[in-house]
Design an enzyme around this catalytic site. Sequence first.
Site, PDB file in Angstrom:
ATOM      1  N   GLU A  83     -19.960   4.199  22.202  1.00 17.45           N
ATOM      2  CA  GLU A  83     -18.844   4.289  21.247  1.00 17.45           C
ATOM      3  C   GLU A  83     -19.239   5.059  19.986  1.00 17.45           C
ATOM      4  OE1 GLU A  83     -16.432   3.643  22.777  1.00 17.45           O
ATOM      5  OE2 GLU A  83     -17.108   2.173  24.236  1.00 17.45           O
ATOM      6  N   GLY A  84     -20.051   6.089  20.177  1.00 19.15           N
ATOM      7  CA  GLY A  84     -20.529   6.896  19.059  1.00 19.15           C
ATOM      8  C   GLY A  84     -21.879   6.387  18.611  1.00 19.15           C
TER       9      GLY A  84
END
Length: 598
Positions: A441-442
Amino acid sequence: MPTYQAPVADTLFVLNELLGIDRYNNLPRFSDASPDVVEAIIGEAGRFATEVFFPLNQSGDAEGCHRAADGSVRTPKGFKEAYAQFRDNGWGTISTDPEYGGQGLPHTLSAVVNEFLSSANMALSMYPGLTRGAIAAIETHGDVAQKARYLPKMIEGTWTGTMNLTEPHCGTDLGLLRTRATPKPGGSYAISGQKIFISAGEHDMAENIIHLVLARIDGAPAGTKGISLFIVPKFIVNEDGSAGARNGVTCGSIEEKMGIHGNATCVMNYDEATGYLIGEADKGLRAMFTMMNEARLGVGIQGLAISEIAYQNAVVYARERVQGRSLAGAKAPDKAADPIIVHPDVRRMLMTMRAINEAGRALVLWTALRGDLSHLASDEKEREAADDWMGLMTPVIKGVLTDKGFDNAVLAQQIFGGHGYVREWGMEQFVRDARIAQIYEGANGIQALDLVGRKLAQNGGRALQAFFKEVGTFCEENRHDETMAPLTKPLKKGLNDLQAATMWLMQNAMAKPDNAGAASTDYMHLFGLVALGYMWGRMVKVAQEKLSHGANGHSAFYENKLATARFFMDRLMPETAAHLARISSGADSMMTMNADAF
């Protein structure tokens, strides 16, 4: 064997005494969240996590997921039955829209349930966790027909959801993605391409899986401006809402990965699969970021959750394991040695974990409440301020709590010594599982760049200035309270360091962008320390008030809050000065060497 007990008492302290959640009962969603309802939900969620999800954690890790020749995936023994209990008990419906079968309670309560389930079994909890993000995207960007078609079954839990971004050649740089969407008669699209690292991409626990897929419509502009988002169900949904023909999407393989073995992380192949545009064409990133922001907060909670269960097991071991004598003299003279919890260095590790966990929980729920208020508050300015806080804190919670979660899992493993390195005791699984939260998620470096590069300057720095003012006002209001001085003085020093770092970036990052990149991770952690310190200040204020009125027989609980807060300020908050020093050194020493010299 590891153990777990959901931190119900500490959570209720944050909800009821720190946040005063009942003060918002005049707002939609909060009107039904009375103190007794909240206590019942939190207590039952703790029991469910401990008794249903947790017993499958080690066995699920050992067994993993299995892909058959036809692309179907079997989850570990017991997962399907545990998920059925999750679904039948309505845990996925708590904060979803009543129009589609949800209970319509505050999202803040879902954050609590998410923590408990993630501590108990991170891999299993990810299946419904990904579904929450898909629900949010369809709720926000789907049309009326799409909401009616997909949301009821997804909220019920009969269907699950995924998010499909990453491709073999591109992760964060989504402008490079190649998955194609070719228009078909009737308004649908043929989706072709390959996605990797797709959590819960295929499994045997739901009747249908609703994939949300980023793709580029034929002829769309290059880069991120030409990306659209599509709903691609595993089974085509019939007009009556039932699952119909198999769609052209299959699991090509399951990733062989370091941790979360009980979650099927899949390579997904799309072979002219039927997909339906959600939101506007070429505006897919905006829709996907609804999922991404939901997921990033959820991943921050995972960092907290693993840190909590690792801490609990380290405490049990430190109390029972005898080794050496206390430096101050024998504490257990009737035994051959003292329990290792008497040793200062073991206490250092335990207190570090505890101080991060309790402040992290407060920060997560403080932020989750603002997420609710950003939609529900009656005053526009209050909604704006709450939304500003959410945007500013999302990268901090994701980046800092997952970094600290991994660090704390390693500390817990260290307390176990050699036993922490072998599978039987469970510590090595916590370390392996915690590691992914820093990446997906990044990756956390991206979270730091998002904070420094976008969030600080957003709306003219409005959110940042509001944060400075809020923390500064708290320090000033309590400046003359001698009982608060051990908290407010270090907090004010940390805030001063954060403001100095911000000023340094303003003066040095525009002309030389590498200065911003070089500073970003230190800045994120400096910001995180101040935010966590602010939570400790708030909690101590509440604890002292309770103690001054007798604490209703719970003096030890509040006194332990004071002791943990003092440790945080004495031992952890001073790190803000080191972060400031590194930030102020600039990028030169980091960037001088030629790439081929490495």
